[in-house]
Design a protein around this motif. Structure first.
Motif, PDB file in Angstrom:
ATOM      1  N   CYS A   7       5.389 -19.510  28.827  1.00  0.00           N
ATOM      2  CA  CYS A   7       6.318 -19.690  27.704  1.00  0.00           C
ATOM      3  C   CYS A   7       6.742 -21.144  27.568  1.00  0.00           C
ATOM      4  O   CYS A   7       6.941 -21.652  26.459  1.00  0.00           O
ATOM      5  N   THR A   8       6.883 -21.832  28.708  1.00  0.00           N
ATOM      6  CA  THR A   8       7.257 -23.249  28.658  1.00  0.00           C
ATOM      7  C   THR A   8       6.168 -24.067  27.961  1.00  0.00           C
ATOM      8  O   THR A   8       6.450 -24.873  27.070  1.00  0.00           O
ATOM      9  N   GLU A  53       6.100 -23.228  24.182  1.00  0.00           N
ATOM     10  CA  GLU A  53       7.219 -23.826  23.442  1.00  0.00           C
ATOM     11  C   GLU A  53       6.987 -25.318  23.219  1.00  0.00           C
ATOM     12  O   GLU A  53       7.097 -25.812  22.100  1.00  0.00           O
ATOM     13  N   TYR A 100      16.274 -28.667  30.179  1.00  0.00           N
ATOM     14  CA  TYR A 100      15.322 -28.006  29.279  1.00  0.00           C
ATOM     15  C   TYR A 100      15.755 -26.569  28.993  1.00  0.00           C
ATOM     16  O   TYR A 100      15.878 -26.157  27.842  1.00  0.00           O
ATOM     17  N   ARG A 149      18.667 -25.721  26.670  1.00  0.00           N
ATOM     18  CA  ARG A 149      18.481 -25.784  25.220  1.00  0.00           C
ATOM     19  C   ARG A 149      18.331 -24.382  24.629  1.00  0.00           C
ATOM     20  O   ARG A 149      18.510 -24.179  23.442  1.00  0.00           O
ATOM     21  N   PHE A 150      17.988 -23.403  25.479  1.00  0.00           N
ATOM     22  CA  PHE A 150      17.690 -22.058  24.967  1.00  0.00           C
ATOM     23  C   PHE A 150      18.725 -21.016  25.367  1.00  0.00           C
ATOM     24  O   PHE A 150      18.757 -19.923  24.826  1.00  0.00           O
ATOM     25  N   THR A 151      19.547 -21.358  26.350  1.00  0.00           N
ATOM     26  CA  THR A 151      20.533 -20.381  26.827  1.00  0.00           C
ATOM     27  C   THR A 151      21.650 -21.126  27.540  1.00  0.00           C
ATOM     28  O   THR A 151      21.453 -22.245  28.013  1.00  0.00           O
ATOM     29  N   MET A 191      16.503 -15.337  26.936  1.00  0.00           N
ATOM     30  CA  MET A 191      16.175 -16.761  27.058  1.00  0.00           C
ATOM     31  C   MET A 191      14.732 -17.015  26.648  1.00  0.00           C
ATOM     32  O   MET A 191      14.429 -17.934  25.882  1.00  0.00           O
ATOM     33  N   ALA A 242      14.140 -16.740  23.005  1.00  0.00           N
ATOM     34  CA  ALA A 242      14.586 -17.950  22.307  1.00  0.00           C
ATOM     35  C   ALA A 242      13.571 -19.074  22.473  1.00  0.00           C
ATOM     36  O   ALA A 242      13.321 -19.843  21.543  1.00  0.00           O
ATOM     37  N   MET A 243      12.942 -19.144  23.652  1.00  0.00           N
ATOM     38  CA  MET A 243      11.966 -20.208  23.891  1.00  0.00           C
ATOM     39  C   MET A 243      10.777 -20.090  22.945  1.00  0.00           C
ATOM     40  O   MET A 243      10.285 -21.081  22.430  1.00  0.00           O
ATOM     41  N   SER A 284       9.567 -19.812  17.814  1.00  0.00           N
ATOM     42  CA  SER A 284       8.904 -20.558  16.737  1.00  0.00           C
ATOM     43  C   SER A 284       7.884 -19.697  16.002  1.00  0.00           C
ATOM     44  O   SER A 284       7.101 -18.978  16.623  1.00  0.00           O
TER      45      SER A 284
END
Lengths: 367, 367
Positions: free
Chosen positions: A15-16, A19, A71, A74-76, A199, A202-203, A206
Motif C-alpha cells: 500500500c505504501t 500510494e 508519513y 498523513r493518513f491517520t 488507515m 485512506a492510503m 486515490s
C-alpha cells in the motif's frame, strides 16, 4: 488489461508503494491481493459484538523512524497507546521485559540497578561458544529465568526446544535496569485512531489506484500489461518454488467474548509456562474502545496456515539468498516486504522498505 | 484479462448473480465496482465510536418472497428487528403508517376502525381527475393530514411541491385500520445479524469470484475478455448518455454521536414539517447493538451526489424505455438492479431480479 504499476499484495509495504507512486508519478496502479481484505495481517475489523479486533493477532505500531511516523500521520491520527505486556510466571503476573519490579516480584527481594546487574552476573552460565537459543538465554540471564520465562514460550512459539534453535531466534534478551514497564522504548507508539484497515483505506483512496482482491498473482501475472511490478508475496512462490520452499511458522487463534468490561490487566498477557497458548490479547486495551463487553484472543503457534514468521536458521537464510539472486534477473520488478524479503519486518520497517522502493521507482521514471 | 462472467456493480443484485453463477456453473467471475466497498448503498460499517452504522442511510430488509428469504438465510442469520417509524407531527410523535393510535393522538378523540374510516371519508377531497401527488393525498386523506404529514416531507424529499409531482410519486398512501405499529407488514423482516457488509462478503467468498474495486466499468469494458456481462450500473451511463441523462434524487447525511445510550424512541423518526431534514435514524435500534453511546444520522435530500432515487415522471420513464430498447442489441449482456432498471427496487427485489438473471444465464450455459 493495462496499468502502469502492478503491486502484488495489499499489506503495508504494498500500500505504501501504491500510494507514493500514484501520488508522485500520477501513475495508474493495480493493487492485487489473494485475500479479500486490505492491510495484510495488520487488518482489523469489528467483530459481531462490535469490538474492534485484529483477526491476525495484536499489531502495535512503534518506531524510531521519524520519516515513517510523519508519513503515516498523513493518513491517520494515532491513539497514543503505550504497549505493556504482562507475563504469568510462577502463578503471578509481571511486566516484560524483565525490569527491577519484575525481578523483585520473582525473587522476593528488593533490587537496585546495581544489585540486579550483580545478581544477573552471578546467575549467568558462562558458555564458551553460543551455539543455540538455549545458550543465548543461559549466558545472558541464567538457568532460572530461562526456564521460567523463555524455555516454554520459545518451545511453543517455534515448536522446537531452544537448544535446537539457532542463536538468532532469541538473539538478544531485552533487560531493563530501571522500573520502566513499557514493552517498546520507541519514541513513536500507538494504534491508528480509526484502526489499521481505515488507515490503509485512506492510503489507497486515490482514484488512480484500483484494487483487485480475491485474486492470485498467477491470475494476472501474464494478463496485465505494466511498466513496473512490485511483488510483496512469498519470494519462493514468485519463482514457483524452484529452489524449494521457505518455511513459516503460523498461528491459530481462539476467540472469546465476555460479558464484562475488562478481563485482564494489560493488552497482552504472555503465558510462558504450562499453557498450550503463548499469549492472550485483550484488544480494548490497545484500541481504547469503550464497550460493556470485551473480546480475548488466545494464540496457538502452529506449523500450517497463513505465513507469519520466517523461520530463522542458516539453511533458510541460504535458500533465501539464492532466491534473492534470481530476482536480479527480473527486469523492472521490485521485491519488498516480509514475505518477499523473508525477514520478520515490524510494521514500521515494512513501510520504510516500501518508501525506499517507491523512491527508487519515482527517481527512475520521473519525467 | 479473461473471465467467464463480468459483473459490473457489487450491490445486492450484482453479488447475487456472481454467487449463483460461480456456484452453479463453476464459472470464474470478475466483480467490478467503481467504489471501494461491497454491497452498494446497503453497506454498513462500524464508525469511530464502534457503532455499526449504514453510511448510505437506513436499510431494513423486509420481504414477502420466501425464495429470497431462504436464499439470503444461507449466508447470514437475521436479527428479527421489526421496523417502526415515528413521525414528529404538530409537536408530538406518532407511528406511521397512519393507524388508530396515530389518529387518536392527532385528532384528540377515540377511534374504531369504523369511525376512522368514516372520518377519513368525510375529510377526503373528491377530485375528478388525479393529476399529481397532491391530488393523490387530498383524495385519500384530505387536507389536514396531507399538510401535517405529507406535504412538507414530499417537498423536502423531491425538491418539488407535490402539486408538481406526478401521481406515481405518492401513488398510494398506506392506511391502517387497526393498532398495528409496524412499518412493514411483510412476514420476513430484520437486518443481517452481522450486518449487510458481512452478509455480502459471505455471498461472494468463493475463490472463483474475483473483486476489482475502485475501478470504473470504462476501465475494463474493452479490456476483459468474457462470455457474459451483467451490468448493474446506470443504464444511461452504459450507453454514454446517448439519449440524455436519467436524473436521480440524492441524499446528504449529517452524523452525530452522543454520550448516551439511546436518543430517540424508534429506529427512524420522520420530520415531515418545518425541519430541513426528512428523518433521523438511530442505528442501534435497527442493529440491536449494545453500546454506551449512540449515533444519529440526519438525512437531507438533494439534487447532486450518489444516485439514490430514480425520479418517477413520464419523461424519465419514456427515456428509460428508449434505453431499454437499446439493450436488446447488446449480446450476452444482462441489465439488472435499481440503476440499470431505473426503478426503485427494495433490497428483496434487487435480490429477486438477480436470481432471475442468474437463472437465465445458468439455464442457457448449463453443459
Amino acid at each position: 488489461m493495462k496499468t502502469d504499476l502492478l503491486v502484488v499484495g495489499a499489506g503495508l509495504a504494498g500500500c505504501t508503494v501504491a500510494e507514493r507512486v500514484a501520488a508522485e508519478l500520477g501513475w495508474d496502479v493495480l493493487l492485487v491481493d489473494r485475500r479479500s481484505h486490505l492491510g495484510g495481517n495488520a487488518a482489523d475489523e469489528f467483530n459481531e459484538a462490535g469490538i474492534l479486533v485484529q483477526p491476525f493477532g495484536p499489531h502495535i505500531f512503534h518506531t524510531r523512524l521519524a520519516e515513517v511516523w510523519a508519513y503515516l500521520n498523513r493518513f491517520t491520527r494515532f491513539n497514543g497507546y503505550i504497549h505493556r505486556v504482562l507475563a504469568r510466571v510462577n502463578g503471578t503476573e509481571v511486566y516484560l521485559p524483565l525490569n527491577l519490579d519484575t525481578a523483585e516480584t520473582l525473587f522476593h527481594r528488593p533490587f537496585t540497578a546495581e544489585s540486579w546487574r550483580d545478581f544477573l552476573d552471578r546467575r549467568r552460565t558462562p558458555i564458551a561458544e553460543v551455539r543455540n537459543s538455549r545458550d543465548v538465554a543461559l549466558s545472558q540471564i541464567g538457568e532460572e529465568l530461562y526456564r521460567w520465562i523463555f524455555e516454554g514460550y520459545t518451545r511453543k512459539q517455534w515448536g522446537l526446544d531452544p537448544a535446537d534453535l539457532g542463536p538468532e531466534v532469541l538473539a538478544r534478551i531485552p533487560l531493563r535496569f530501571d522500573r520502566d514497564t513499557r514493552y517498546f522504548s520507541d519514541p513513536f507508539q500507538g494504534l491508528p485512531s480509526g484502526g489499521y484497515s481505515a488507515m490503509v483505506r485512506a492510503m489507497i483512496a486515490s482514484p488512480r489506484i484500483h484494487l483487485l482482491l480475491q485474486t492470485d498473482f498467477a491470475a494476472v501475472r501474464s494478463q496485465v500489461e505494466r511498466r513496473v511490478t512490485v511483488y510483496t508475496g512469498p519470494i519462493d512462490g514468485y519463482f514457483d518454488y524452484a529452489l524449494g520452499e521457505l518455511p513459516y511458522r503460523s498461528l491459530r487463534f481462539e476467540w472469546q467474548t465476555l460479558d464484562r468490561e475488562y478481563a485482564q490487566g494489560a493488552g497482552v498477557v504472555n503465558y510462558p509456562q504450562q499453557e498450550a497458548f503463548t499469549r492472550i490479547t485483550e484488544f480494548k486495551h490497545l484500541t481504547g474502545q469503550r464497550h460493556p463487553r470485551t473480546t480475548l484472543c488466545r494464540e496457538y503457534p502452529c506449523a500450517e496456515g497463513e505465513p507469519y514468521y520466517p523461520i530463522p536458521n542458516p539453511e533458510n537464510h541460504r535458500r533465501y539468498e539464492e532466491y534473492a539472486r534470481l530476482t536480479e534477473g527480473e527486469r523492472d520488478t521490485f521485491f519488498v516486504g516480509r514475505l518477499a524479503q523473508y525477514r520478520y519486518l515490524n510494521m514500521d520497517l515494512a513501510v520504510a522498505e516500501g518508501l525506499k522502493v517507491a523512491g527508487t521507482i519515482i527517481d527512475r521514471f520521473r519525467g
